[in-house]
Design a protein around this motif. Structure first.
Motif, PDB file in Angstrom:
ATOM      1  N   CYS A  73      53.971  39.515  43.103  1.00  0.00           N
ATOM      2  CA  CYS A  73      53.470  40.373  42.036  1.00  0.00           C
ATOM      3  C   CYS A  73      54.094  41.759  42.090  1.00  0.00           C
ATOM      4  CB  CYS A  73      51.956  40.472  42.115  1.00  0.00           C
ATOM      5  SG  CYS A  73      51.122  38.871  41.990  1.00  0.00           S
ATOM      6  N   CYS A  76      51.857  44.489  44.002  1.00  0.00           N
ATOM      7  CA  CYS A  76      51.138  44.197  45.249  1.00  0.00           C
ATOM      8  C   CYS A  76      51.979  44.487  46.475  1.00  0.00           C
ATOM      9  CB  CYS A  76      50.687  42.732  45.257  1.00  0.00           C
ATOM     10  SG  CYS A  76      49.741  42.313  46.740  1.00  0.00           S
ATOM     11  N   TYR A 118      38.926  38.949  52.590  1.00  0.00           N
ATOM     12  CA  TYR A 118      40.187  38.921  51.857  1.00  0.00           C
ATOM     13  C   TYR A 118      41.339  38.750  52.849  1.00  0.00           C
ATOM     14  CZ  TYR A 118      37.162  40.916  48.281  1.00  0.00           C
ATOM     15  OH  TYR A 118      36.132  41.136  47.395  1.00  0.00           O
ATOM     16  N   SER A 120      44.646  39.306  51.416  1.00  0.00           N
ATOM     17  CA  SER A 120      45.761  39.774  50.594  1.00  0.00           C
ATOM     18  C   SER A 120      46.630  38.597  50.176  1.00  0.00           C
ATOM     19  CB  SER A 120      46.586  40.828  51.343  1.00  0.00           C
ATOM     20  OG  SER A 120      45.779  41.906  51.722  1.00  0.00           O
ATOM     21  N   GLU A 150      38.711  35.085  49.032  1.00  0.00           N
ATOM     22  CA  GLU A 150      39.767  35.307  48.045  1.00  0.00           C
ATOM     23  C   GLU A 150      40.710  34.116  47.990  1.00  0.00           C
ATOM     24  OE1 GLU A 150      43.056  38.853  47.403  1.00  0.00           O
ATOM     25  OE2 GLU A 150      42.467  38.310  49.433  1.00  0.00           O
ATOM     26  N   GLY A 176      42.457  36.574  41.799  1.00  0.00           N
ATOM     27  CA  GLY A 176      43.253  37.645  41.203  1.00  0.00           C
ATOM     28  C   GLY A 176      43.893  37.180  39.905  1.00  0.00           C
ATOM     29  N   GLU A 178      44.138  38.977  37.113  1.00  0.00           N
ATOM     30  CA  GLU A 178      44.842  40.166  36.630  1.00  0.00           C
ATOM     31  C   GLU A 178      44.673  40.399  35.133  1.00  0.00           C
ATOM     32  OE1 GLU A 178      45.255  41.380  39.250  1.00  0.00           O
ATOM     33  OE2 GLU A 178      46.138  39.992  40.665  1.00  0.00           O
ATOM     34  N   ARG A 185      50.455  38.436  32.246  1.00  0.00           N
ATOM     35  CA  ARG A 185      50.413  37.992  33.650  1.00  0.00           C
ATOM     36  C   ARG A 185      51.797  37.561  34.126  1.00  0.00           C
ATOM     37  NH1 ARG A 185      48.003  33.871  33.106  1.00  0.00           N
ATOM     38  NH2 ARG A 185      46.018  34.866  32.595  1.00  0.00           N
ATOM     39  N   LYS A 191      53.026  36.854  37.887  1.00  0.00           N
ATOM     40  CA  LYS A 191      52.147  35.849  38.495  1.00  0.00           C
ATOM     41  C   LYS A 191      52.342  34.545  37.729  1.00  0.00           C
ATOM     42  CE  LYS A 191      48.212  36.759  41.240  1.00  0.00           C
ATOM     43  NZ  LYS A 191      47.174  37.740  41.504  1.00  0.00           N
ATOM     44  N   TYR A 223      39.180  38.996  39.368  1.00  0.00           N
ATOM     45  CA  TYR A 223      39.767  40.315  39.580  1.00  0.00           C
ATOM     46  C   TYR A 223      40.837  40.546  38.514  1.00  0.00           C
ATOM     47  CZ  TYR A 223      37.492  41.335  44.002  1.00  0.00           C
ATOM     48  OH  TYR A 223      36.556  41.641  44.952  1.00  0.00           O
ATOM     49  N   LEU A 225      43.582  43.408  36.610  1.00  0.00           N
ATOM     50  CA  LEU A 225      44.421  44.569  36.909  1.00  0.00           C
ATOM     51  C   LEU A 225      44.517  45.465  35.681  1.00  0.00           C
ATOM     52  CD1 LEU A 225      46.408  45.927  38.957  1.00  0.00           C
ATOM     53  CD2 LEU A 225      48.226  44.692  37.748  1.00  0.00           C
ATOM     54  N   ASN A 259      40.311  46.213  38.526  1.00  0.00           N
ATOM     55  CA  ASN A 259      40.963  47.043  39.526  1.00  0.00           C
ATOM     56  C   ASN A 259      42.059  47.884  38.883  1.00  0.00           C
ATOM     57  OD1 ASN A 259      39.452  45.891  41.662  1.00  0.00           O
ATOM     58  ND2 ASN A 259      40.804  44.123  41.641  1.00  0.00           N
TER      59      ASN A 259
END
Length: 366
Positions: A73, A76, A118, A120, A150, A176, A178, A185, A191, A223, A225, A259
């Protein structure tokens, strides 16, 4: 794992080009990390379907997200904190859990009701966290009320959810997503999966919820973005409002966490930021989205990381802390009237940016 269509690889375009750029950026990382120590751990409060709960948040240090190792991503940088070599042993992961429990014991009056884990990446990806470790962690926290783990949607299935619900733990899978817009995306976040894959994961969670029985719940926490690269402020706001509404309409998705993007090291966003090609979102945008979506059929929250800094979501610095407090208050009470209590002259500047910023002149101001 879902795969992009062959067309995205043609002539070095699309995800292939993004991944190539991301691999070069990530190769600049020089730091290494101890596999026996977690990346981070902290205590907080979180809004859940059962009300506000004390929480223990754990960021496990694993071999990192497999998608990030392919490039990943655009925003990230968490993979830069992962352990070299691509895997962490069961014993090392449990050492990390022990450190987190010691932190809780030293800093909390009593054990947290909610555990958030999480990596990541994907806790449910057995390349990151093996089945033995997943089940041992489920056993460790069997006496708590709720757990959040996650994962990318690929790895979500009712059997893995059952490792937690069989202990009587209400279980949420944080995905995630986003954005609910596939093009954003794919092209802005890089992603690979589609909104339909998210819907399938929600269906798996709903099936896990049904299998768990009346006393245990399972569901999805999406989640999103706020303001990925290549979108203007107004485009980002419009996309977030639409995405929250679409997520809230999916059965099995009970919480949406928006987020706001921040500038992390070893990312495409970081390179854009230093070339004056990216500004993190305004906190006024975050507040506006929360106000506009306050009536959807889901809990909607936001946690602007790095608020008030140049690399994080910010307004003019004079009002950042006050707006951040209002956002935190909204997270816990879900009452949009909290935003009526904050104001600043810079709100007019934000309104001007929303009206006049276009892709060719963004960011219109820093």
């Amino acid at each position: 794992m879902s795969k992009p269509t062959p067309e995205v690889y043609e002539q070095g375009k699309g995800m292939d080009a993004h991944n190539q750029a991301m691999r070069e950026i990530r190769s600049r990382k020089e730091a290494s990390y101890d596999p026996h120590e977690p990346t981070r751990v902290w205590l907080d409060e979180d809004n859940t379907p059962d009300g506000v709960k004390s929480s223990l948040t754990i960021i496990l240090n694993t071999g990192g997200c497999r998608w990030a190792r392919a490039g990943g991503c655009t925003m990230c940088g968490y993979v830069a904190e992962s352990v070299d070599g691509g895997s962490v042993s069961h014993e090392a992961l449990m050492d990390q859990i022990d450190i987190c429990l010691a932190h809780e014991s030293e800093n909390a009056d009593e054990p947290a009701d909610l555990i958030k884990i999480y990596t990541s990446g994907s806790f449910l990806d057995e390349r990151e966290v093996g089945a033995e470790s997943r089940r041992a962690i489920a056993d460790t926290f069997a006496d708590r009320e709720r757990i959040v783990v996650e994962s990318l949607p690929d790895f979500v299935n009712r059997e893995k959810i059952g490792d937690f619900t069989q202990h009587g733990l209400d279980t949420d899978i944080a995905i995630g997503l986003e954005t609910a817009t596939d093009r954003v995306r794919h092209d802005c976040v890089n992603k690979y999966f589609d909104f339909a894959d998210f819907e399938d994961a929600c269906a798996e969670a709903a099936a896990g919820d049904e299998a768990a029985g009346d006393d245990v719940a399972a569901g999805i926490k999406a989640y999103l973005l706020m303001k990925p690269p290549f979108l203007t402020e107004s485009e980002a706001v419009e996309d977030m409002i639409s995405s929250i509404e679409r997520c809230a309409d999916v059965a099995g998705c009970h919480t949406v966490s928006m987020n706001p993007c921040n500038v992390q090291r070893y990312t495409m966003v970081d390179d854009l930021y230093f070339e004056d090609g990216y500004r993190p979102p305004w906190l006024w945008s975050v507040a506006h989205v929360l106000e506009e979506t306050a009536d959807v059929d889901a809990i909607v929250v936001s946690d602007p990381v790095g608020h008030g800094s140049d690399r994080g979501p910010h307004n003019c610095q004079e009002c950042d802390d006050n707006v951040q407090k209002a956002i935190k208050d909204f997270d816990l009470r879900q009452d949009p009237s909290v935003f009526e209590q904050v104001s600043c002259e810079c709100e007019l500047t934000w309104e001007t940016v929303m009206e006049r910023e276009r892709s060719f002149n963004q960011p219109l101001m820093r």
